[in-house]
Motif scaffolding. Structure first.
Motif, PDB file in Angstrom:
ATOM      1  N   THR A 122      -3.242  -4.659 -12.313  1.00 23.40           N
ATOM      2  CA  THR A 122      -2.954  -3.349 -11.714  1.00 23.40           C
ATOM      3  C   THR A 122      -4.254  -2.554 -11.621  1.00 23.40           C
ATOM      4  O   THR A 122      -5.275  -2.940 -12.211  1.00 23.40           O
ATOM      5  CB  THR A 122      -1.919  -2.553 -12.547  1.00 23.40           C
ATOM      6  OG1 THR A 122      -2.396  -2.452 -13.887  1.00 23.40           O
ATOM      7  CG2 THR A 122      -0.555  -3.224 -12.545  1.00 23.40           C
ATOM      8  N   GLY A 123      -4.213  -1.454 -10.897  1.00 23.31           N
ATOM      9  CA  GLY A 123      -5.397  -0.612 -10.805  1.00 23.31           C
ATOM     10  C   GLY A 123      -5.460   0.146  -9.498  1.00 23.31           C
ATOM     11  O   GLY A 123      -4.541   0.082  -8.681  1.00 23.31           O
ATOM     12  N   ASP A 124      -6.574   0.860  -9.298  1.00 23.87           N
ATOM     13  CA  ASP A 124      -6.694   1.716  -8.104  1.00 23.87           C
ATOM     14  C   ASP A 124      -7.682   1.158  -7.092  1.00 23.87           C
ATOM     15  O   ASP A 124      -8.288   1.888  -6.330  1.00 23.87           O
ATOM     16  CB  ASP A 124      -7.059   3.151  -8.513  1.00 23.87           C
ATOM     17  CG  ASP A 124      -8.367   3.237  -9.271  1.00 23.87           C
ATOM     18  OD1 ASP A 124      -8.997   2.187  -9.533  1.00 23.87           O
ATOM     19  OD2 ASP A 124      -8.783   4.370  -9.600  1.00 23.87           O
ATOM     20  N   PHE A 125      -7.816  -0.154  -7.091  1.00 31.63           N
ATOM     21  CA  PHE A 125      -8.711  -0.842  -6.144  1.00 31.63           C
ATOM     22  C   PHE A 125      -7.985  -1.095  -4.826  1.00 31.63           C
ATOM     23  O   PHE A 125      -6.817  -0.714  -4.649  1.00 31.63           O
ATOM     24  CB  PHE A 125      -9.187  -2.162  -6.766  1.00 31.63           C
ATOM     25  CG  PHE A 125      -8.056  -3.015  -7.279  1.00 31.63           C
ATOM     26  CD1 PHE A 125      -7.373  -3.871  -6.437  1.00 31.63           C
ATOM     27  CD2 PHE A 125      -7.646  -2.928  -8.609  1.00 31.63           C
ATOM     28  CE1 PHE A 125      -6.316  -4.631  -6.895  1.00 31.63           C
ATOM     29  CE2 PHE A 125      -6.578  -3.685  -9.080  1.00 31.63           C
ATOM     30  CZ  PHE A 125      -5.908  -4.530  -8.218  1.00 31.63           C
ATOM     31  N   PHE A 126      -8.676  -1.755  -3.902  1.00 35.12           N
ATOM     32  CA  PHE A 126      -8.081  -2.122  -2.608  1.00 35.12           C
ATOM     33  C   PHE A 126      -8.183  -3.626  -2.414  1.00 35.12           C
ATOM     34  O   PHE A 126      -9.173  -4.254  -2.851  1.00 35.12           O
ATOM     35  CB  PHE A 126      -8.829  -1.424  -1.462  1.00 35.12           C
ATOM     36  CG  PHE A 126      -8.700   0.070  -1.491  1.00 35.12           C
ATOM     37  CD1 PHE A 126      -7.652   0.712  -0.859  1.00 35.12           C
ATOM     38  CD2 PHE A 126      -9.636   0.850  -2.172  1.00 35.12           C
ATOM     39  CE1 PHE A 126      -7.525   2.092  -0.904  1.00 35.12           C
ATOM     40  CE2 PHE A 126      -9.523   2.227  -2.216  1.00 35.12           C
ATOM     41  CZ  PHE A 126      -8.462   2.854  -1.574  1.00 35.12           C
ATOM     42  N   LEU A 127      -7.198  -4.168  -1.712  1.00 34.27           N
ATOM     43  CA  LEU A 127      -7.162  -5.606  -1.452  1.00 34.27           C
ATOM     44  C   LEU A 127      -6.213  -5.806  -0.259  1.00 34.27           C
ATOM     45  O   LEU A 127      -5.124  -5.262  -0.246  1.00 34.27           O
ATOM     46  CB  LEU A 127      -6.609  -6.248  -2.718  1.00 34.27           C
ATOM     47  CG  LEU A 127      -6.457  -7.726  -2.913  1.00 34.27           C
ATOM     48  CD1 LEU A 127      -6.424  -8.013  -4.418  1.00 34.27           C
ATOM     49  CD2 LEU A 127      -5.189  -8.248  -2.301  1.00 34.27           C
ATOM     50  N   ARG A 143       5.613  -2.847  -9.787  1.00 36.65           N
ATOM     51  CA  ARG A 143       4.519  -3.272 -10.667  1.00 36.65           C
ATOM     52  C   ARG A 143       4.515  -2.462 -11.946  1.00 36.65           C
ATOM     53  O   ARG A 143       4.926  -1.357 -11.982  1.00 36.65           O
ATOM     54  CB  ARG A 143       3.162  -3.144  -9.979  1.00 36.65           C
ATOM     55  CG  ARG A 143       3.040  -4.013  -8.758  1.00 36.65           C
ATOM     56  CD  ARG A 143       1.632  -4.108  -8.268  1.00 36.65           C
ATOM     57  NE  ARG A 143       0.839  -5.017  -9.079  1.00 36.65           N
ATOM     58  CZ  ARG A 143       0.908  -6.345  -9.044  1.00 36.65           C
ATOM     59  NH1 ARG A 143       1.731  -6.935  -8.231  1.00 36.65           N
ATOM     60  NH2 ARG A 143       0.154  -7.089  -9.804  1.00 36.65           N
ATOM     61  N   PHE A 168     -11.840  -4.985  -1.963  1.00 35.13           N
ATOM     62  CA  PHE A 168     -12.681  -3.803  -1.744  1.00 35.13           C
ATOM     63  C   PHE A 168     -12.517  -2.898  -2.967  1.00 35.13           C
ATOM     64  O   PHE A 168     -11.412  -2.458  -3.271  1.00 35.13           O
ATOM     65  CB  PHE A 168     -12.233  -3.086  -0.460  1.00 35.13           C
ATOM     66  CG  PHE A 168     -13.214  -2.070   0.018  1.00 35.13           C
ATOM     67  CD1 PHE A 168     -14.485  -2.444   0.454  1.00 35.13           C
ATOM     68  CD2 PHE A 168     -12.882  -0.725   0.044  1.00 35.13           C
ATOM     69  CE1 PHE A 168     -15.395  -1.505   0.902  1.00 35.13           C
ATOM     70  CE2 PHE A 168     -13.791   0.223   0.498  1.00 35.13           C
ATOM     71  CZ  PHE A 168     -15.044  -0.169   0.924  1.00 35.13           C
ATOM     72  N   GLY A 169     -13.627  -2.674  -3.654  1.00 34.68           N
ATOM     73  CA  GLY A 169     -13.532  -1.875  -4.884  1.00 34.68           C
ATOM     74  C   GLY A 169     -13.162  -2.712  -6.084  1.00 34.68           C
ATOM     75  O   GLY A 169     -12.877  -2.182  -7.154  1.00 34.68           O
ATOM     76  N   GLY A 227      -3.867   0.624  -1.228  1.00 40.99           N
ATOM     77  CA  GLY A 227      -4.352   0.671  -2.603  1.00 40.99           C
ATOM     78  C   GLY A 227      -4.841   2.078  -2.956  1.00 40.99           C
ATOM     79  O   GLY A 227      -4.462   3.057  -2.315  1.00 40.99           O
ATOM     80  N   GLY A 228      -5.704   2.133  -3.978  1.00 44.63           N
ATOM     81  CA  GLY A 228      -6.217   3.434  -4.409  1.00 44.63           C
ATOM     82  C   GLY A 228      -5.417   3.974  -5.581  1.00 44.63           C
ATOM     83  O   GLY A 228      -4.613   3.252  -6.179  1.00 44.63           O
ATOM     84  N   GLY A 229      -5.640   5.238  -5.879  1.00 42.70           N
ATOM     85  CA  GLY A 229      -5.099   5.802  -7.111  1.00 42.70           C
ATOM     86  C   GLY A 229      -3.896   6.705  -6.900  1.00 42.70           C
ATOM     87  O   GLY A 229      -3.475   6.968  -5.775  1.00 42.70           O
ATOM     88  N   PHE A 251      -1.202  -1.145  -6.066  1.00 39.78           N
ATOM     89  CA  PHE A 251      -1.421  -2.003  -7.238  1.00 39.78           C
ATOM     90  C   PHE A 251      -1.179  -1.288  -8.564  1.00 39.78           C
ATOM     91  O   PHE A 251      -1.461  -1.835  -9.624  1.00 39.78           O
ATOM     92  CB  PHE A 251      -2.851  -2.572  -7.215  1.00 39.78           C
ATOM     93  CG  PHE A 251      -3.162  -3.237  -5.904  1.00 39.78           C
ATOM     94  CD1 PHE A 251      -2.599  -4.457  -5.584  1.00 39.78           C
ATOM     95  CD2 PHE A 251      -3.980  -2.623  -4.974  1.00 39.78           C
ATOM     96  CE1 PHE A 251      -2.839  -5.059  -4.365  1.00 39.78           C
ATOM     97  CE2 PHE A 251      -4.241  -3.211  -3.749  1.00 39.78           C
ATOM     98  CZ  PHE A 251      -3.660  -4.436  -3.449  1.00 39.78           C
ATOM     99  N   GLN A 252      -0.705  -0.052  -8.497  1.00 35.40           N
ATOM    100  CA  GLN A 252      -0.510   0.694  -9.740  1.00 35.40           C
ATOM    101  C   GLN A 252       0.925   0.585 -10.247  1.00 35.40           C
ATOM    102  O   GLN A 252       1.852   0.309  -9.485  1.00 35.40           O
ATOM    103  CB  GLN A 252      -0.859   2.165  -9.510  1.00 35.40           C
ATOM    104  CG  GLN A 252      -2.326   2.377  -9.197  1.00 35.40           C
ATOM    105  CD  GLN A 252      -2.694   3.843  -9.152  1.00 35.40           C
ATOM    106  OE1 GLN A 252      -2.179   4.585  -8.333  1.00 35.40           O
ATOM    107  NE2 GLN A 252      -3.570   4.258 -10.046  1.00 35.40           N
ATOM    108  N   ILE A 257     -16.585   4.750  -2.410  1.00 43.33           N
ATOM    109  CA  ILE A 257     -16.159   3.919  -1.320  1.00 43.33           C
ATOM    110  C   ILE A 257     -15.103   4.567  -0.414  1.00 43.33           C
ATOM    111  O   ILE A 257     -14.946   4.141   0.746  1.00 43.33           O
ATOM    112  CB  ILE A 257     -15.643   2.564  -1.879  1.00 43.33           C
ATOM    113  CG1 ILE A 257     -14.494   2.723  -2.855  1.00 43.33           C
ATOM    114  CG2 ILE A 257     -16.720   1.846  -2.568  1.00 43.33           C
ATOM    115  CD1 ILE A 257     -13.971   1.372  -3.343  1.00 43.33           C
ATOM    116  N   LYS A 277     -13.719   2.094  -9.594  1.00 42.88           N
ATOM    117  CA  LYS A 277     -12.325   1.682  -9.573  1.00 42.88           C
ATOM    118  C   LYS A 277     -11.926   1.049 -10.904  1.00 42.88           C
ATOM    119  O   LYS A 277     -12.747   0.407 -11.572  1.00 42.88           O
ATOM    120  CB  LYS A 277     -12.077   0.697  -8.428  1.00 42.88           C
ATOM    121  CG  LYS A 277     -12.352   1.278  -7.058  1.00 42.88           C
ATOM    122  CD  LYS A 277     -11.425   2.436  -6.758  1.00 42.88           C
ATOM    123  CE  LYS A 277     -11.800   3.158  -5.496  1.00 42.88           C
ATOM    124  NZ  LYS A 277     -11.188   4.481  -5.398  1.00 42.88           N
TER     125      LYS A 277
END
Lengths: 97, 241
Positions: A31-36, B241, A77-78, B69-71, B44-45, B123, A13
């Motif tokens: 920012t990013g492609d993680f989970f929370l 964001r 998570f991630g 979340g994720g991409g 979150f992107q 994951i 991630k």
């Protein structure tokens, strides 16, 4: 000054930070492609770093993030508290203006 | 399997989750295709960081932020089957990884029914021979777990890259070749129609469970329209964001 950094962490991630700072931190955006979960609590994590001294050590930043995560029951998570702290510190080493 | 635009797709997931949380709807699985094609980004992107908005505008592609979340994902109308599982959290393992594994296991069983040997890749992915065929994203709220995921049916890397923010230089033959090395799809293994693929996946998801086929309730549809309009179509949400 604004600094930006990104890090691909274990598990693949991406975590990015944008930090506006001088002697202390004005704002942090993660920012990013993680989970929370819950997702909107990312703002609590960002806010906990506002006003901190910009020369605070990575360990202390990670500690602040950990306390926020624990006190609000946030599930990561991630991504880890440590990774968030690391990328925020890195962003402050890469100031743009 | 129905088709829906990106805003309603996200709004239906949320409306059903609210109804399940309130005990007014049963645990629900749904399958759909995105029409028109869309790009969804993770919660979150940054929209402008991830999406080629000009290309999306030109091709009539929807753009939406997910509540998970994720991409960033390009959802080709004719290229994938998307599912959602919405049910009380206590029906799943407490561990997030374990609950991903459980739900991805249903998709893996569906793929197996098409002769495709897939496996869970923590994951949040499903792979075949090390190549990704499915990406998944989960959230938990109000005691309800929502997991949605896409299963690739066919793939057009050029189209995918042109809608995501990747420099033109990078959309090279080499990069497209690299996508074929890392990503796979149902049609690589079995020449089935999308409807046949859906039916196989459905069997995998419902196997061993008591279930009924149903439609969204009037309440869910009304709430979804409200959420689509107020949240998922709004600039405030999509560019937050």
């Amino acid at each position: 000054m604004i600094g930006r950094a990104a890090e691909k962490i274990h598990g693949g991630k991406l975590v990015k930070a944008e930090v506006d700072f001088a002697h202390s931190v004005n704002y942090v955006k993660i920012t990013g492609d993680f989970f929370l979960h819950p997702e909107e609590s990312i703002e609590k994590i960002e806010k906990c770093m506002r006003g901190m001294d910009s020369d605070l050590t990575h360990e202390k930043v990670a500690d602040m993030v950990k306390r926020t995560v624990e006190s609000h029951g946030i599930i990561l998570f991630g991504v880890t508290e440590d990774a968030i702290a690391r990328v925020v510190k890195k962003a402050m080493e890469r100031k743009e203006a | 399997m129905h088709t829906t635009n990106a805003y309603m797709a996200m709004a239906i997931d949320e409306a059903v989750a609210e109804a399940v949380a309130a005990g007014r709807s049963p645990p629900t699985m749904r399958f759909w295709r995105w029409s028109p094609s869309a790009v969804s980004i993770g919660y979150f992107q940054g929209m402008e960081e991830e999406v080629n908005l000009q290309a999306c505008l030109a091709s009539g592609t929807d753009v939406v932020r997910r509540r998970t979340g994720g991409g960033a994902v390009f959802h080709d109308r004719d290229g994938e089957i998307t599912y959602s599982v919405i049910a009380p959290e206590d029906m799943f393992p407490r561990g997030i990884r374990e609950s991903y594994q459980m739900i991805c296991g249903w998709a893996i069983e569906g793929l197996a029914r098409m002769g495709i040997r897939a496996e869970f890749a923590p994951i949040n992915d499903i792979t075949v021979g090390g190549k990704k065929i499915s990406g998944n994203a989960q959230t938990r709220r109000g005691g309800v777990l929502l997991q949605h995921g896409t299963i690739l049916y066919k793939l057009d890397p050029q189209k995918m890259f042109s809608h995501l923010k990747i420099s033109k230089e990078k959309i090279s033959d080499k990069m497209i070749q690299s996508v074929h090395e890392r990503v796979t799809k149902i049609l690589d293994y079995n020449i089935v129609s999308m409807d046949e693929a859906y039916k196989s996946l459905l069997k995998g998801f419902v196997s061993g469970k008591a279930y009924d086929f149903g439609t969204l309730t009037t309440e869910e549809i009304a709430r979804a329209h409200e959420l689509a309009e107020k949240r998922y179509m709004s600039r405030e949400w999509n560019f937050s964001r």
